[in-house]
Structures are given as C-alpha cells and as structure tokens.
Design an enzyme around this catalytic site. Structure first.
Site, PDB file in Angstrom:
ATOM      1  N   PRO A  73       0.820  -1.222   0.000  1.00  0.00           N
ATOM      2  CG  PRO A  73      -0.933  -1.608   1.504  1.00  0.00           C
ATOM      3  CD  PRO A  73       0.377  -2.183   1.026  1.00  0.00           C
ATOM      4  CB  CYS A  74       1.268   3.818  -2.529  1.00  0.00           C
ATOM      5  SG  CYS A  74      -0.377   4.290  -3.106  1.00  0.00           S
ATOM      6  CD  GLN A  75      -3.402   3.581   0.349  1.00  0.00           C
ATOM      7  OE1 GLN A  75      -2.453   2.823   0.487  1.00  0.00           O
ATOM      8  NE2 GLN A  75      -4.553   3.206  -0.189  1.00  0.00           N
ATOM      9  CG  PHE A  77       5.634   5.332   2.005  1.00  0.00           C
ATOM     10  CD1 PHE A  77       6.469   5.590   3.067  1.00  0.00           C
ATOM     11  CD2 PHE A  77       5.095   4.044   1.880  1.00  0.00           C
ATOM     12  CE1 PHE A  77       6.784   4.596   3.987  1.00  0.00           C
ATOM     13  CE2 PHE A  77       5.398   3.050   2.785  1.00  0.00           C
ATOM     14  CZ  PHE A  77       6.247   3.326   3.853  1.00  0.00           C
TER      15      PHE A  77
END
Length: 378
Positions: A73-75, A77
């Site tokens: 999950p990128c949230q 960063f």
C-alpha cells in the site's frame, strides 16, 4: 517459473508477469472488489481474499516459488496522503519482508510511489532495503531505529552467514517504457545472492523529445492520426528550433512517448450505455484541475474519480472541453488488454485502475527479472 503476488490489486503487475511467462501460485489481496476482478480474470483457485498477515506462506514452501511480487500500500508514503510512513498502520513492508523470509524466492519485485524516496523517509527507506537484503536477521526491538542500527552494522562488514539478497531500486517513469501515462514509481528488485546475478534495470525505450519531433519537425504524429497540427503556431516554431539545435537533422533514437490519442486509437466516443465504455457526466475544470491533454501522455491515473486533484482522470480536448475517462479508456492508459475485466461500478473500477501497475511496465521489468533468473538457474 512460479510466483506469488502480494497486494495484487486489480492485477496489473500480475498480468505483466504472466505475459513474461510466470505462473501464479497465489494472488493475495484484501479488497473485495479487486479480488472479484482477479477471480474474473484468473479464476477462484489462486485468489486469497484477506489480510496478508493471515496468509500462510509456509504452505508454499514445496511449490518452488521463484518470484514474489507486489505493490505494498502506497498511502503511508504518498504525496497526496498524510505521509505518516512507518507510523501508518497501512505500512505493509514488514509483511513483504516476512514473505521473503519464509519462502526465500530467487527474486522479488516491489513497486511503490515516488514519495517513498522523500528525504523525510530516507532512513526508513534504507531500513526497508536492508531488511530485504538480510531477511533472516531477527529484529526484536519495537523501535525500527534500533533494528536499523543492527542491519547497518551487518551491512558494513559484520560476519553474516545467512541468505542475502542483492537489492537495487530505481525511480522510473512509465512513459519512458511506452505507457501512455506520465507515472513515476519506485521499483525495488532483489536477487538471491547465491545466484550471482548481475542485473540492471531495463533501459528506457521511449522519450518526450521523439514525440515533440514527430509533432513539430516531421509532423508524423498529426499525419498518423489524420488531423491538422493542433498546437499554436508560435509554440511549434519555438519547439522546432530547439529540437533542431539539439539534434540537428537526426531524430532522437528512442521511440516517441505514447499519447492519450494513441491509446484511444480506433475507439469510438463513450456513450450512455452500460459497460466499460459508458459516458460519465459532470467533469469540470478549474485552476489546478484541468485534466490530461489528449495529445500528451496522461497525467498519473489515480485511485479516485470526481475528486482527484488535478483532474488526472479526465481527458482535455483541444477545444478546451473535458470529460471523464471511461473504464475502457483508463484500462488502455494503464495498458491492460481490452478483454481484461475490471469489476465494480465506475468509481470502484477507477480506484482499482488508479492503484494498478501499468501492465506494459510490469511486463518489461518482469521479463527482464524472469530471464535473469532462468539464465542463472540453468
């Protein structure tokens, strides 16, 4: 060659690896709509719907898993999020490391947002890379900074006899690999040290200057699409002069960036009917929310619909009008095959597509990694 895909989402990375000749043993994803998409395209047998922390990787120890791949999950960063990083409960890099520790694959491929390379995450990113490099080290401290000190000590020459991975990472722009979208992402690749693989990231195949050349010097872009030059005459003259000063009479060697118009080739305008190519009304422009120019690669498709900052999920035509991408159009921008099914309502489908790895980029990187593993395993 076998793989396990974690944080699979809609399957962009999985599809690219499949095209590279990799067979999936499991697709791990928690989101129900994304899992429905995976089932629709891959069947039920390989899809694990649930928290990755409840997935038993040990069950696959005897299945010769060569590659582990995924997009944590990128949230935590993302530039558009709260940027809590390691303090965000959605940070799943520890689970990615755990998967490597359990199965010790020959290689791994992970993808994440550009924000991961920000100065504020520099030490934590180093921690991620070192964990992936030395996955068998037991890190017992609750504070990751204490664990980082242990890993740094090992990395600077401390005796180490367990499995090591040679890890490299690179910020890439998908447009430089033929994807009709300006999408910058961090790709992390690791190879098990005993394989002695000397690997480099695939070189870019496309560039912006070649697109500009085809527009403003040769005119090939407009001829190909059977339309007149759509840009202002003064802009064309300035661009032509700069290109000729830079390259002389020789066109840049790389292929031209692909545009939205290129991606939409032979597609009719979306209509009001049901399906992946139906029209969704309500697109509006205002300062900072202008959509993507049809004669350029798209802005980064994002996991949203109406409220996406910058209007990334809208196309802007040369007369100034705008509309939302249909699901089929967004699939083309993300280079999914037309027959790859994205399930769910339009808003949910766009969320899945916004989170996906462009299939073409995944194929290029996946093919390079898989070929390196095949060669070393002979």
């Amino acid at each position: 060659m076998n793989s396990i895909e974690i944080f699979s989402g809609a399957g962009g990375l999985a599809k690219g690896l499949e095209m590279a000749g990799v067979e999936h043993k499991a697709l791990v994803e928690w989101n129900i709509d994304a899992c429905n998409t995976l089932r629709k395209n891959y069947g039920d047998a390989f899809v694990f719907q649930g928290d990755i922390r409840n997935f038993d990787f040990a069950d696959y120890k005897n299945q010769n898993v060569d590659i582990i791949a995924g997009g944590p999950p990128c949230q935590p960063f993302s530039l558009g999020g709260k940027s809590k990083g390691y303090d965000d409960c959605r940070d799943m890099f520890p689970s990615a490391v755990a998967s490597i520790r359990t199965l010790m694959p020959k290689a791994f491929i992970f993808e994440n947002v550009k924000g991961l390379l920000r100065d504020s995450f520099k030490e934590y990113f180093n921690y991620i890379i070192l964990q992936l490099s030395y996955p068998e080290i037991e890190l017992k401290s609750i504070d990751w900074r204490d664990n980082l000190a242990i890993l740094k000590n090992i990395d600077t020459g401390h005796t180490y006899y367990k499995t090591k991975y040679n890890v490299s990472y690179q910020l890439v722009n998908a447009a430089d690999y033929g994807v009709p979208q300006k999408r910058e992402r961090v790709i992390i690749v690791g190879f098990r040290d005993d394989l002695q693989i000397d690997w480099e990231f695939p070189a870019p195949t496309h560039c912006e200057d070649s697109l500009l050349w085809d527009k403003y010097v040769s005119g090939e872009y407009w001829t190909k699409h059977n339309i007149q030059n759509q840009d202002e005459e003064t802009l064309c003259k300035i661009a032509r002069t700069k290109l000729l000063e830079k390259y002389g009479m020789w066109k840049p060697e790389l292929k031209p960036w692909q545009t939205i118009r290129d991606a939409f080739d032979k597609l009719s305008e979306p209509d009001g009917q049901e399906g992946e190519h139906c029209l969704h009304l309500g697109a509006k422009t205002y300062p900072g929310h202008t959509g993507s120019n049809i004669d350029e690669p798209s802005k980064t498709i994002k996991a949203g619909s109406h409220g996406v900052p910058g209007g990334e999920n809208m196309v802007r035509f040369n007369d100034g009008s705008t509309r939302y991408f249909s699901v089929l159009e967004a699939k083309r921008i993300q280079t999914f095959p037309d027959d790859y099914v994205i399930t769910g309502a339009w808003t949910e489908a766009m969320r899945q597509l916004g989170n996906a790895v462009p299939v073409k980029l995944a194929h290029i990187v996946g093919r390079s990694v898989a070929n390196a593993v095949r060669k070393a395993s002979k």
